[in-house]
Design a protein around this motif. Structure first.
Motif, short mmCIF file in Angstrom:
data_model
loop_
_atom_site.label_atom_id
_atom_site.label_comp_id
_atom_site.label_asym_id
_atom_site.label_seq_id
_atom_site.Cartn_x
_atom_site.Cartn_y
_atom_site.Cartn_z
N LEU A 66 15.75 -8.94 1.70
CA LEU A 66 15.25 -7.58 1.89
C LEU A 66 15.41 -6.79 0.60
CD1 LEU A 66 16.76 -6.60 5.37
CD2 LEU A 66 14.37 -7.10 4.86
N ILE A 67 14.45 -5.93 0.36
CA ILE A 67 14.54 -4.95 -0.72
C ILE A 67 14.59 -3.59 -0.05
CG2 ILE A 67 13.41 -3.93 -2.72
CD1 ILE A 67 11.99 -6.63 -3.13
N ARG A 68 15.66 -2.84 -0.32
CA ARG A 68 15.79 -1.48 0.24
C ARG A 68 15.36 -0.49 -0.84
NH1 ARG A 68 18.26 1.12 4.33
NH2 ARG A 68 19.42 -0.70 5.02
N ASP B 266 0.83 -1.20 0.00
CA ASP B 266 0.00 0.00 0.00
C ASP B 266 0.87 1.26 0.00
OD1 ASP B 266 -2.19 -1.70 0.20
OD2 ASP B 266 -2.24 -1.56 2.38
N ALA B 267 2.02 1.19 0.70
CA ALA B 267 2.89 2.35 0.84
C ALA B 267 4.33 1.87 1.04
CB ALA B 267 2.46 3.19 2.04
N TRP B 268 5.26 2.78 0.84
CA TRP B 268 6.66 2.46 1.11
C TRP B 268 6.86 2.43 2.62
CZ3 TRP B 268 8.45 0.60 -3.07
CH2 TRP B 268 8.16 1.14 -4.30
N PRO B 269 7.60 1.47 3.15
CA PRO B 269 7.81 1.43 4.61
C PRO B 269 8.70 2.59 5.06
CG PRO B 269 9.13 -0.25 3.51
CD PRO B 269 8.27 0.38 2.46
N ALA B 270 8.44 3.08 6.27
CA ALA B 270 9.22 4.19 6.81
C ALA B 270 10.70 3.82 6.91
CB ALA B 270 8.68 4.58 8.19
N SER B 271 10.99 2.55 7.19
CA SER B 271 12.38 2.11 7.30
C SER B 271 13.08 2.00 5.95
CB SER B 271 12.44 0.74 7.99
OG SER B 271 11.87 -0.24 7.13
N GLY B 272 12.28 1.95 4.88
CA GLY B 272 12.85 1.75 3.55
C GLY B 272 13.16 0.31 3.25
N VAL C 258 11.99 7.15 -5.22
CA VAL C 258 10.75 6.69 -5.85
C VAL C 258 9.58 7.52 -5.31
CG1 VAL C 258 11.51 4.33 -6.30
CG2 VAL C 258 10.47 4.87 -4.12
N PRO C 259 8.60 7.82 -6.17
CA PRO C 259 7.44 8.58 -5.69
C PRO C 259 6.51 7.70 -4.85
CG PRO C 259 7.21 8.06 -8.03
CD PRO C 259 8.57 7.57 -7.61
N PRO D 222 12.42 2.87 -11.79
CA PRO D 222 13.77 2.41 -12.14
C PRO D 222 14.28 1.37 -11.13
CG PRO D 222 13.86 4.62 -11.21
CD PRO D 222 12.41 4.26 -11.35
N LEU D 223 14.77 0.27 -11.63
CA LEU D 223 15.24 -0.80 -10.74
C LEU D 223 16.47 -0.39 -9.94
CD1 LEU D 223 14.66 -4.00 -12.90
CD2 LEU D 223 13.22 -3.02 -11.11
N ASP D 224 17.22 0.61 -10.43
CA ASP D 224 18.40 1.05 -9.68
C ASP D 224 18.02 1.87 -8.44
OD1 ASP D 224 17.63 3.39 -10.94
OD2 ASP D 224 19.55 3.72 -11.95
N ALA D 225 16.72 2.11 -8.23
CA ALA D 225 16.26 2.78 -7.01
C ALA D 225 16.10 1.78 -5.86
CB ALA D 225 14.94 3.49 -7.27
N PHE D 226 16.40 0.52 -6.14
CA PHE D 226 16.24 -0.54 -5.15
C PHE D 226 17.55 -1.29 -5.00
CE2 PHE D 226 12.24 0.24 -7.28
CZ PHE D 226 11.34 0.35 -6.24
N THR D 227 17.83 -1.70 -3.76
CA THR D 227 19.00 -2.52 -3.46
C THR D 227 18.49 -3.81 -2.82
OG1 THR D 227 20.27 -0.52 -3.03
CG2 THR D 227 21.22 -2.60 -2.27
#
Length: 188
Positions: A111-113, A63-69, A119-120, A97-102
């Motif tokens: 984990l996906i950071r 639903d949303a991006w987690p606060a921790s990322g 990201v918006p 963009p996939l480079d916005a994720f680690t």
């Protein structure tokens, strides 16, 4: 966070011939039954361990991006992030963009950071984020740890031997727990 199976494994951890040898079945009358039991046994071991044995594609909805990322992945081991999208209220999708994720593929659960500010935020209040991942030990049984293959055999034999109505509630053999215990992924 719902996880939706997009594509299951292309092969099972046991072939029909291997399963029939293990079960000591030397006829073809039950091939369809044994093939379905192989799939059920694999799925059972995956549920017991919270691991995907053979590579599969999954979609994670948020639903949303987690606060921790940090987004813990329910399908493990995590191999790759293949797509990331925001879904608007009207159903249109915007690729991210996939480079916005680690990815942390060494950790279990994986984990996906999400890059902070990279990201918006989604505009749709429910299920506005879709992340497509690949998870699993590898493309075939050669990549699956041998104790997990043996666990599939144990479950297969149990299902085959207890397929009657009276035996449906029979407990799994004790050695199954010993086989899967070291491979269980903790739930976060």
């Amino acid at each position: 966070m719902p996880a939706i199976l997009l594509a299951g494994p292309t092969v099972e951890p046991l072939t029909l011939a291997e399963a029939k040898t293990y079960l000591r079945v030397d006829h073809g009358a039950e091939d369809a039954l044994i093939a379905s039991l192989i799939t059920a046994a694999r799925a059972t071991v995956e549920a017991l361990t919270r691991r995907v044995l053979i590579e599969q594609s999954w979609r994670l909805m948020r639903d949303a991006w987690p606060a921790s990322g940090l987004i813990p992945v329910p399908a493990n081991p995590l191999k790759a992030l293949t797509a990331a999208r925001l879904i608007a209220a009207d159903g249109t999708e915007t690729a991210l963009p996939l480079d916005a994720f680690t990815l942390d593929t060494a950790r279990l659960p994986g984990l996906i950071r999400v890059a902070r500010g990279g990201v918006p935020n989604p505009t749709r209040p429910l299920a506005g984020i879709a992340l497509d991942i690949t998870a699993g030990h590898g493309p075939n049984a050669d990549h699956v740890p041998s104790p997990l293959i043996e666990a599939v055999r144990v479950v297969l034999a149990h299902f085959y031997e207890h397929r009657d109505v009276a035996g449906a509630g029979a407990a799994f053999p004790a050695r199954l727990d010993a086989l899967v215990a070291p491979f269980r992924v903790a739930r976060l």
